[in-house]
Structure formats: structure tokens, C-alpha cells
Design a protein around this motif. Structure first.
Motif, mmCIF file in Angstrom:
data_model
loop_
_atom_site.group_PDB
_atom_site.id
_atom_site.type_symbol
_atom_site.label_atom_id
_atom_site.label_comp_id
_atom_site.label_asym_id
_atom_site.label_seq_id
_atom_site.Cartn_x
_atom_site.Cartn_y
_atom_site.Cartn_z
ATOM 1 N N ILE A 247 -9.211 -4.993 -0.209
ATOM 2 C CA ILE A 247 -8.054 -5.866 -0.032
ATOM 3 C C ILE A 247 -7.909 -6.269 1.438
ATOM 4 O O ILE A 247 -7.716 -5.425 2.313
ATOM 5 C CB ILE A 247 -6.746 -5.189 -0.509
ATOM 6 N N ILE A 248 -8.013 -7.573 1.685
ATOM 7 C CA ILE A 248 -7.734 -8.140 3.009
ATOM 8 C C ILE A 248 -6.373 -8.812 2.892
ATOM 9 O O ILE A 248 -6.217 -9.798 2.163
ATOM 10 C CB ILE A 248 -8.818 -9.156 3.409
ATOM 11 N N LEU A 249 -5.384 -8.274 3.580
ATOM 12 C CA LEU A 249 -3.999 -8.693 3.359
ATOM 13 C C LEU A 249 -3.449 -9.433 4.571
ATOM 14 O O LEU A 249 -3.455 -8.905 5.688
ATOM 15 C CB LEU A 249 -3.132 -7.464 3.065
ATOM 16 N N ILE A 250 -2.999 -10.672 4.346
ATOM 17 C CA ILE A 250 -2.303 -11.447 5.372
ATOM 18 C C ILE A 250 -0.817 -11.353 5.062
ATOM 19 O O ILE A 250 -0.370 -11.787 3.998
ATOM 20 C CB ILE A 250 -2.796 -12.903 5.379
ATOM 21 N N HIS A 251 -0.057 -10.755 5.983
ATOM 22 C CA HIS A 251 1.342 -10.422 5.697
ATOM 23 C C HIS A 251 2.172 -10.558 6.964
ATOM 24 O O HIS A 251 1.639 -10.767 8.062
ATOM 25 C CB HIS A 251 1.440 -8.995 5.158
ATOM 26 N N GLU A 252 3.490 -10.412 6.823
ATOM 27 C CA GLU A 252 4.378 -10.478 7.984
ATOM 28 C C GLU A 252 4.370 -9.146 8.729
ATOM 29 O O GLU A 252 4.283 -8.074 8.118
ATOM 30 C CB GLU A 252 5.793 -10.857 7.544
ATOM 31 N N GLU A 253 4.466 -9.230 10.052
ATOM 32 C CA GLU A 253 4.219 -8.056 10.890
ATOM 33 C C GLU A 253 5.218 -6.922 10.690
ATOM 34 O O GLU A 253 4.899 -5.762 10.954
ATOM 35 C CB GLU A 253 4.187 -8.469 12.362
ATOM 36 N N ASP A 254 6.421 -7.222 10.221
ATOM 37 C CA ASP A 254 7.414 -6.162 10.059
ATOM 38 C C ASP A 254 7.451 -5.614 8.631
ATOM 39 O O ASP A 254 8.359 -4.867 8.273
ATOM 40 C CB ASP A 254 8.809 -6.666 10.459
ATOM 41 N N ASP A 255 6.463 -5.953 7.826
ATOM 42 C CA ASP A 255 6.453 -5.546 6.418
ATOM 43 C C ASP A 255 5.559 -4.310 6.243
ATOM 44 O O ASP A 255 4.367 -4.416 5.956
ATOM 45 C CB ASP A 255 5.961 -6.703 5.547
ATOM 46 N N ILE A 256 6.139 -3.131 6.439
ATOM 47 C CA ILE A 256 5.386 -1.878 6.375
ATOM 48 C C ILE A 256 4.893 -1.613 4.955
ATOM 49 O O ILE A 256 3.766 -1.138 4.749
ATOM 50 C CB ILE A 256 6.255 -0.691 6.853
ATOM 51 N N GLU A 257 5.706 -1.933 3.957
ATOM 52 C CA GLU A 257 5.346 -1.689 2.556
ATOM 53 C C GLU A 257 4.044 -2.396 2.191
ATOM 54 O O GLU A 257 3.160 -1.824 1.553
ATOM 55 C CB GLU A 257 6.471 -2.165 1.633
ATOM 56 N N ALA A 258 3.907 -3.659 2.619
ATOM 57 C CA ALA A 258 2.692 -4.416 2.315
ATOM 58 C C ALA A 258 1.489 -3.826 3.040
ATOM 59 O O ALA A 258 0.392 -3.727 2.473
ATOM 60 C CB ALA A 258 2.878 -5.874 2.700
ATOM 61 N N THR A 259 1.675 -3.404 4.288
ATOM 62 C CA THR A 259 0.570 -2.861 5.090
ATOM 63 C C THR A 259 -0.089 -1.687 4.404
ATOM 64 O O THR A 259 -1.319 -1.511 4.456
ATOM 65 C CB THR A 259 1.096 -2.426 6.476
ATOM 66 N N GLU A 260 0.705 -0.883 3.722
ATOM 67 C CA GLU A 260 0.179 0.319 3.070
ATOM 68 C C GLU A 260 -0.781 -0.001 1.931
ATOM 69 O O GLU A 260 -1.546 0.865 1.496
ATOM 70 C CB GLU A 260 1.347 1.169 2.557
ATOM 71 N N GLU A 261 -0.752 -1.254 1.439
ATOM 72 C CA GLU A 261 -1.594 -1.625 0.306
ATOM 73 C C GLU A 261 -2.948 -2.195 0.743
ATOM 74 O O GLU A 261 -3.790 -2.497 -0.098
ATOM 75 C CB GLU A 261 -0.869 -2.677 -0.552
ATOM 76 N N ALA A 262 -3.154 -2.351 2.043
ATOM 77 C CA ALA A 262 -4.316 -3.099 2.513
ATOM 78 C C ALA A 262 -5.441 -2.196 2.988
ATOM 79 O O ALA A 262 -5.203 -1.136 3.565
ATOM 80 C CB ALA A 262 -3.899 -4.026 3.645
ATOM 81 N N ASP A 263 -6.680 -2.640 2.764
ATOM 82 C CA ASP A 263 -7.832 -2.041 3.439
ATOM 83 C C ASP A 263 -7.960 -2.652 4.828
ATOM 84 O O ASP A 263 -8.323 -1.969 5.779
ATOM 85 C CB ASP A 263 -9.109 -2.298 2.629
ATOM 86 N N ILE A 264 -7.714 -3.945 4.913
ATOM 87 C CA ILE A 264 -7.714 -4.646 6.192
ATOM 88 C C ILE A 264 -6.397 -5.410 6.277
ATOM 89 O O ILE A 264 -6.103 -6.255 5.425
ATOM 90 C CB ILE A 264 -8.911 -5.610 6.313
ATOM 91 N N SER A 265 -5.614 -5.119 7.299
ATOM 92 C CA SER A 265 -4.259 -5.667 7.414
ATOM 93 C C SER A 265 -4.213 -6.673 8.556
ATOM 94 O O SER A 265 -4.509 -6.329 9.704
ATOM 95 C CB SER A 265 -3.270 -4.514 7.664
ATOM 96 N N ILE A 266 -3.848 -7.934 8.243
ATOM 97 C CA ILE A 266 -3.757 -8.981 9.256
ATOM 98 C C ILE A 266 -2.305 -9.466 9.309
ATOM 99 O O ILE A 266 -1.875 -10.264 8.475
ATOM 100 C CB ILE A 266 -4.714 -10.149 8.942
#
Length: 301
Positions: A247-266
Motif C-alpha cells: 500500500i502506497i498511501l497519499i494522505h493528509e499529514e495530520d491523519d495518524i489513523e491513515a498512516t498506520e495502514e500504509a507500507d509507504i506513507s506520503i
């Protein structure tokens, strides 16, 4: 109705979403190349937009002429001043994004979306949108260039994403709501400049076919801003992870919940969800560009 091809069609989809969300006016985006041959019913009281970077897109120009022949008016959203579509429409706006050198036309895409966002706010203010909410969105729009600069100063692990996609058999791009067209645009960029087969789907449709392609290590690029459909997007991520996808995830920087789901967090800077396409599209441009360079491709052809 909003008409365009390729990148312009994706901008049109976002424009239609904004017009419906803010102004509550029924709107639909059409692929120009299909429009004329589908025997469209033209409402002379409807508003039509022809969207094109070059202003010379033959399919869009044909659609403009078809609408005019049937009594409709068309406004151009065009970059090149004095181009064929601009002259044929004789009304509309120039987006003034400057010469478009690259195949992956992010500069024009961003200006098309911005122009359609401004129109959406203007028509919404005359109907349903309150003054304070309108000001809030406009102020957010004015901050976008600064937020893009902020992101470009710290782009995140783009090269990790490149390593994940450059040798892949295919790459799946997923987004939901206003992010679904961004996923399509990201897939188009990677195909155009790095020649990697890409699929783009609304995230809810992933389980209706594309999930069959996923195997251990398959790269999936998710566009997930912190909006009202985020939880549904996270559910789709869980389904992809269960099949071994990377999972390569493009998300908002203050969204900790989304970050936890990513292999690569952008992460990208946070803004109103209605304006997120202007930020989330930037990492997709960088991934396509860096992947093309890594594969020895000419990014300008």
C-alpha cells in the motif's frame, strides 16, 4: 455538462463534483471522444464547458460543434490563447498555466481544477452557499500554492514508491469521492511517461474485479484525504492488504489513523477536502516522473 479528454476529463469530473456539492446543480462530465457519436440530447438552457490544455483537441472541438449545431452554448476552459476551441466557443476562461512541456500535464490539470472551483463557488454563492463558507473555501484556494511549495520542500518517500512500482506487472490506483478522478489522473501519468500498465478505479469498485489481479507485493496507490468517505477507503485498504498488496498511501499529514495502514506513507499538507485534488495530484506526478527516469524513459515524450 463538462467535456474533455484524458487529463481534461479528470479535471471535468472534479469540476462536476464541486458544482454538485457546492451549488446543488446537477452536473456530469463526458469523454469528448464518445460524446458526438452517442447522439446526445442537448438542452439549450444547459451550461456546457469544453476543457482543453492545447485548445486543439480534435474530439473536444467536434463535441463543441455538435452542441452548437443543436442549439447549445459552450464555454471554453482553455490554456492556449487564440486556439481553435477558444475561437469556436468565443466565451469562457483562459487558465494561464503557461507552456505545457511535459506529457504528464499536472500544471494544466491544477489550473483547470482551480478555474472550475472558482466557478463552482461563484454559482454556489448565488444559490445555496453562505458568505462565510464561501470565504473559507476561497481563502483555502489562495493558500494552495504555498501548501504545494511546503510539500515540495519535503516530498516524503517518493523513491520508495518508485522502487515498489518500477518493476511491477501493473499498478492499481484507487480513490473515493473527489479523489477518484485523482486516482485516474495518477494512473494516466504513470502509463504515459513510464509505460507501466495501470488501472484506476473508485475504491468501492475495487472488489468488483480489480482485486483479482492482486498478489503478494502488488503495488496499490491509494488517494485518501481526511474526508467524509475516509473510513470506506480504509476498509478497501484492509481488503487489499489481506491479499498481500503493498500500500502506497497519499494522505493528509495530520491523519495518524491513515498512516498506520500504509507500507509507504506520503503525506501532503491538510486543506479543505474540496481542494485536496490540487495537493494529492502532486505526489502522483513525482512518482510518474521519478519512475520514468529510473527506467530510462524520456519524460517529455
Amino acid at each position: 455538462r463538462l467535456l474533455g479528454c484524458g487529463t481534461a476529463k479528470h479535471a471535468a469530473e472534479i469540476g462536476a463534483f464541486l458544482i454538485e456539492s457546492l451549488a446543488r446543480v446537477p452536473s456530469v462530465a463526458h469523454i469528448s471522444s464518445e460524446f458526438r457519436t452517442n447522439e446526445p440530447v442537448i438542452n439549450p438552457n444547459a451550461l456546457h464547458f469544453a476543457i482543453s490544455q492545447s485548445g486543439e483537441t480534435a474530439d473536444t472541438l467536434s463535441a463543441v460543434k455538435e452542441i452548437q449545431l443543436k442549439g447549445g452554448q459552450v464555454h471554453g476552459v482553455v490554456n492556449v490563447v487564440g486556439s481553435s476551441i477558444a475561437r469556436q466557443c468565443a466565451r469562457g476562461v483562459y487558465i494561464h498555466s503557461g507552456p505545457e512541456q511535459a506529457v504528464a500535464s499536472t500544471k494544466a490539470f491544477s489550473n483547470m481544477v482551480a478555474a472550475l472551483a472558482i466557478f463552482s463557488i461563484q454559482i454556489a454563492r448565488s444559490r445555496t452557499l453562505g458568505k462565510e463558507k464561501g470565504k473559507e473555501i476561497i481563502n483555502g484556494l489562495q493558500q494552495i500554492p504555498h501548501l504545494i511549495e511546503e510539500y515540495l520542500d519535503d516530498q516524503g518517500p517518493i523513491m520508495e514508491a518508485v522502487e515498489a512500482v518500477k518493476d511491477a506487472k501493473s499498478v492499481l490506483f484507487l480513490g473515493r469521492g473527489i479523489s477518484a478522478p485523482v486516482a485516474k489522473e495518477g494512473a494516466l501519468k504513470l502509463m504515459e511517461v513510464a509505460y507501466i500498465p495501470c488501472l484506476a478505479y473508485p475504491a468501492g469498485e475495487m472488489k468488483h474485479g480489480p482485486i483479482a489481479l492482486l498478489e503478494d507485493g502488488s503495488p496499490v496507490i491509494f488517494i485518501v484525504p481526511n474526508d467524509h468517505v475516509k473510513e470506506k477507503s480504509l476498509s478497501a485498504i484492509h481488503e487489499c492488504r489481506a491479499r498481500g498488496a503493498k500500500i502506497i498511501l497519499i494522505h493528509e499529514e495530520d491523519d495518524i489513523e491513515a498512516t498506520e495502514e500504509a507500507d509507504i506513507s506520503i503525506p501532503v499538507p491538510s486543506c479543505s477536502y474540496l481542494l485536496t485534488p490540487l495537493l494529492t495530484v502532486v505526489p502522483t506526478q513525482l512518482i510518474a516522473y521519478r519512475t520514468a527516469l529510473a527506467l530510462g524513459c524520456d519524460v517529455d515524450r
